[in-house]
Design a protein around this motif. Structure first.
Motif, PDB file in Angstrom:
ATOM      1  N   SER A 190      43.562  28.074  36.683  1.00  0.00           N
ATOM      2  CA  SER A 190      43.739  29.042  35.591  1.00  0.00           C
ATOM      3  C   SER A 190      44.169  30.400  36.128  1.00  0.00           C
ATOM      4  CB  SER A 190      42.443  29.189  34.799  1.00  0.00           C
ATOM      5  OG  SER A 190      42.086  27.972  34.207  1.00  0.00           O
ATOM      6  N   LEU A 191      43.532  30.842  37.198  1.00  0.00           N
ATOM      7  CA  LEU A 191      43.880  32.141  37.787  1.00  0.00           C
ATOM      8  C   LEU A 191      45.271  32.116  38.434  1.00  0.00           C
ATOM      9  CD1 LEU A 191      40.461  33.117  39.365  1.00  0.00           C
ATOM     10  CD2 LEU A 191      41.589  34.240  37.447  1.00  0.00           C
ATOM     11  N   LEU A 192      45.569  31.045  39.137  1.00  0.00           N
ATOM     12  CA  LEU A 192      46.857  30.927  39.818  1.00  0.00           C
ATOM     13  C   LEU A 192      48.020  30.984  38.839  1.00  0.00           C
ATOM     14  CD1 LEU A 192      48.404  30.308  42.494  1.00  0.00           C
ATOM     15  CD2 LEU A 192      48.179  27.888  41.893  1.00  0.00           C
ATOM     16  N   THR A 193      47.925  30.222  37.763  1.00  0.00           N
ATOM     17  CA  THR A 193      49.020  30.207  36.791  1.00  0.00           C
ATOM     18  C   THR A 193      49.124  31.545  36.062  1.00  0.00           C
ATOM     19  OG1 THR A 193      47.570  29.128  35.174  1.00  0.00           O
ATOM     20  CG2 THR A 193      49.005  27.712  36.485  1.00  0.00           C
ATOM     21  N   ALA A 194      47.980  32.176  35.793  1.00  0.00           N
ATOM     22  CA  ALA A 194      48.017  33.501  35.170  1.00  0.00           C
ATOM     23  C   ALA A 194      48.712  34.502  36.096  1.00  0.00           C
ATOM     24  CB  ALA A 194      46.605  33.969  34.832  1.00  0.00           C
ATOM     25  N   PHE A 195      48.431  34.423  37.402  1.00  0.00           N
ATOM     26  CA  PHE A 195      49.066  35.320  38.364  1.00  0.00           C
ATOM     27  C   PHE A 195      50.579  35.104  38.418  1.00  0.00           C
ATOM     28  CE2 PHE A 195      44.888  35.664  40.853  1.00  0.00           C
ATOM     29  CZ  PHE A 195      44.548  36.853  40.215  1.00  0.00           C
ATOM     30  N   TRP A 196      51.009  33.848  38.321  1.00  0.00           N
ATOM     31  CA  TRP A 196      52.451  33.578  38.323  1.00  0.00           C
ATOM     32  C   TRP A 196      53.134  34.241  37.136  1.00  0.00           C
ATOM     33  CZ3 TRP A 196      55.898  32.171  41.700  1.00  0.00           C
ATOM     34  CH2 TRP A 196      55.503  31.476  42.830  1.00  0.00           C
ATOM     35  N   GLY A 197      52.550  34.071  35.957  1.00  0.00           N
ATOM     36  CA  GLY A 197      53.115  34.699  34.754  1.00  0.00           C
ATOM     37  C   GLY A 197      53.138  36.208  34.861  1.00  0.00           C
ATOM     38  N   ALA A 243      51.527  45.207  30.331  1.00  0.00           N
ATOM     39  CA  ALA A 243      52.053  43.854  30.531  1.00  0.00           C
ATOM     40  C   ALA A 243      51.190  43.092  31.519  1.00  0.00           C
ATOM     41  CB  ALA A 243      53.501  43.920  31.020  1.00  0.00           C
ATOM     42  N   LEU A 244      50.748  43.774  32.581  1.00  0.00           N
ATOM     43  CA  LEU A 244      49.903  43.146  33.595  1.00  0.00           C
ATOM     44  C   LEU A 244      48.572  42.697  32.988  1.00  0.00           C
ATOM     45  CD1 LEU A 244      49.666  43.321  37.076  1.00  0.00           C
ATOM     46  CD2 LEU A 244      47.765  44.645  36.224  1.00  0.00           C
ATOM     47  N   MET A 245      47.928  43.577  32.250  1.00  0.00           N
ATOM     48  CA  MET A 245      46.607  43.256  31.683  1.00  0.00           C
ATOM     49  C   MET A 245      46.700  42.177  30.606  1.00  0.00           C
ATOM     50  SD  MET A 245      44.879  47.025  31.619  1.00  0.00           S
ATOM     51  CE  MET A 245      43.295  46.427  31.074  1.00  0.00           C
ATOM     52  N   LEU A 246      47.673  42.315  29.710  1.00  0.00           N
ATOM     53  CA  LEU A 246      47.831  41.294  28.661  1.00  0.00           C
ATOM     54  C   LEU A 246      48.219  39.943  29.245  1.00  0.00           C
ATOM     55  CD1 LEU A 246      49.635  43.110  25.724  1.00  0.00           C
ATOM     56  CD2 LEU A 246      47.447  41.937  25.632  1.00  0.00           C
ATOM     57  N   GLY A 247      49.150  39.973  30.192  1.00  0.00           N
ATOM     58  CA  GLY A 247      49.599  38.727  30.811  1.00  0.00           C
ATOM     59  C   GLY A 247      48.474  38.008  31.529  1.00  0.00           C
ATOM     60  N   LEU A 248      47.631  38.752  32.227  1.00  0.00           N
ATOM     61  CA  LEU A 248      46.510  38.143  32.931  1.00  0.00           C
ATOM     62  C   LEU A 248      45.498  37.553  31.949  1.00  0.00           C
ATOM     63  CD1 LEU A 248      45.326  37.635  35.731  1.00  0.00           C
ATOM     64  CD2 LEU A 248      44.141  39.829  35.537  1.00  0.00           C
ATOM     65  N   ALA A 249      45.175  38.299  30.910  1.00  0.00           N
ATOM     66  CA  ALA A 249      44.180  37.842  29.934  1.00  0.00           C
ATOM     67  C   ALA A 249      44.637  36.580  29.204  1.00  0.00           C
ATOM     68  CB  ALA A 249      43.879  38.953  28.930  1.00  0.00           C
ATOM     69  N   VAL A 250      45.832  36.622  28.634  1.00  0.00           N
ATOM     70  CA  VAL A 250      46.278  35.452  27.876  1.00  0.00           C
ATOM     71  C   VAL A 250      46.670  34.309  28.806  1.00  0.00           C
ATOM     72  CG1 VAL A 250      46.976  36.790  25.844  1.00  0.00           C
ATOM     73  CG2 VAL A 250      48.670  36.268  27.593  1.00  0.00           C
ATOM     74  N   GLY A 251      47.140  34.627  30.013  1.00  0.00           N
ATOM     75  CA  GLY A 251      47.486  33.570  30.969  1.00  0.00           C
ATOM     76  C   GLY A 251      46.283  32.728  31.341  1.00  0.00           C
ATOM     77  N   ILE A 252      45.152  33.383  31.612  1.00  0.00           N
ATOM     78  CA  ILE A 252      43.914  32.655  31.911  1.00  0.00           C
ATOM     79  C   ILE A 252      43.481  31.852  30.696  1.00  0.00           C
ATOM     80  CG2 ILE A 252      41.450  32.937  32.392  1.00  0.00           C
ATOM     81  CD1 ILE A 252      42.220  35.381  34.121  1.00  0.00           C
ATOM     82  N   ASP A 253      43.528  32.470  29.546  1.00  0.00           N
ATOM     83  CA  ASP A 253      43.083  31.828  28.308  1.00  0.00           C
ATOM     84  C   ASP A 253      43.905  30.583  27.989  1.00  0.00           C
ATOM     85  OD1 ASP A 253      41.432  31.702  26.028  1.00  0.00           O
ATOM     86  OD2 ASP A 253      42.928  32.734  24.807  1.00  0.00           O
ATOM     87  N   TYR A 254      45.216  30.698  28.057  1.00  0.00           N
ATOM     88  CA  TYR A 254      46.076  29.575  27.703  1.00  0.00           C
ATOM     89  C   TYR A 254      45.957  28.435  28.711  1.00  0.00           C
ATOM     90  CZ  TYR A 254      48.172  32.959  24.480  1.00  0.00           C
ATOM     91  OH  TYR A 254      48.369  33.889  23.496  1.00  0.00           O
ATOM     92  N   ALA A 255      45.845  28.775  29.995  1.00  0.00           N
ATOM     93  CA  ALA A 255      45.649  27.736  31.013  1.00  0.00           C
ATOM     94  C   ALA A 255      44.318  27.036  30.801  1.00  0.00           C
ATOM     95  CB  ALA A 255      45.703  28.359  32.405  1.00  0.00           C
ATOM     96  N   LEU A 256      43.315  27.794  30.392  1.00  0.00           N
ATOM     97  CA  LEU A 256      41.996  27.225  30.134  1.00  0.00           C
ATOM     98  C   LEU A 256      42.022  26.248  28.964  1.00  0.00           C
ATOM     99  CD1 LEU A 256      39.097  27.325  31.110  1.00  0.00           C
ATOM    100  CD2 LEU A 256      38.715  29.276  29.614  1.00  0.00           C
ATOM    101  N   PHE A 257      42.775  26.564  27.907  1.00  0.00           N
ATOM    102  CA  PHE A 257      42.931  25.638  26.773  1.00  0.00           C
ATOM    103  C   PHE A 257      43.423  24.281  27.258  1.00  0.00           C
ATOM    104  CE2 PHE A 257      43.986  29.027  23.312  1.00  0.00           C
ATOM    105  CZ  PHE A 257      42.655  29.148  22.996  1.00  0.00           C
TER     106      PHE A 257
END
Length: 193
Positions: A22-29, A54-68
């Motif tokens: 989840s963290l890795l994919t969020a970091f890529w985005g 963009a950094l904060m939103l991307g990290l938050a939703v990136g983790i969330d979406y990967a977690l789904f």
């Protein structure tokens, strides 16, 4: 912030690999979004505030979406689906929720342009771009990484239980149906209702 997110993910998912995915994919985005915002900063007059948002939103939703998608993959594996089938179902079902959630956030951020003030408009566009990239990464990279991480995405209890099973069995053990920390937390929170 990232350390807290990592600790919460490890405790909730019961797997360092699932949390790392989840963290890795969020970091890529976030890396892609940050690079785009930086590249467009001079031509479009974007400030550092846009990049930070963009950094904060991307990290938050990136983790969330990967977690789904990861949670759905683990559920499918618990039902006995093969890894490829489970990844496809996770991307098809949870992926629809990710697209809908991402579209909602995207539209809301683009709506900041309706204010008619340049800075909120730029912030909204930068944030919307980061959210769109988070959705794309969740739908493509997350399912692909299931193959790389393999069984390590599953909770530790499930991995231990399956080690004792024969190599010919493809069904997940009954331990997969045991409630995890997230389920216990939800029951505790909703007990008073």
């Amino acid at each position: 912030m990232v350390v807290v997110a990592a600790v919460v993910l490890v405790l909730t998912l019961g797997s360092l690999a699932a949390a790392g995915l989840s963290l890795l994919t969020a970091f890529w985005g976030v890396a892609i979004a940050f690079g785009l915002v930086s590249a467009l900063a001079v031509p479009l007059g974007l400030t550092s505030t846009v990049a930070i948002l963009a950094l904060m939103l991307g990290l938050a939703v990136g983790i969330d979406y990967a977690l789904f998608i990861t949670s759905r993959f683990r559920d499918e594996r618990a039902k006995g689906s093969e890894p490829e089938e489970a990844a496809g179902r996770a991307a098809g079902t949870a992926g629809s929720a990710v697209v809908f959630a991402g579209a909602t956030v995207f539209i809301a951020l683009v709506g900041l342009g309706g204010v008619g003030i340049p800075e909120p408009t730029k912030m909204g566009m930068g944030g919307a771009g980061a959210v769109a990239l988070a959705v794309l990464v969740a739908l493509t990279l997350v399912p692909a990484l299931f193959g790389f991480f393999g069984r390590r995405v599953l909770p530790r209890a499930v991995r231990k239980a399956t080690r004792s099973e024969s190599e010919h069995s493809h069904r997940m053990p009954a331990a997969a149906g045991r409630p995890g920390l997230g389920t216990h937390w939800a029951r505790l929170c909703c007990a008073g209702r």
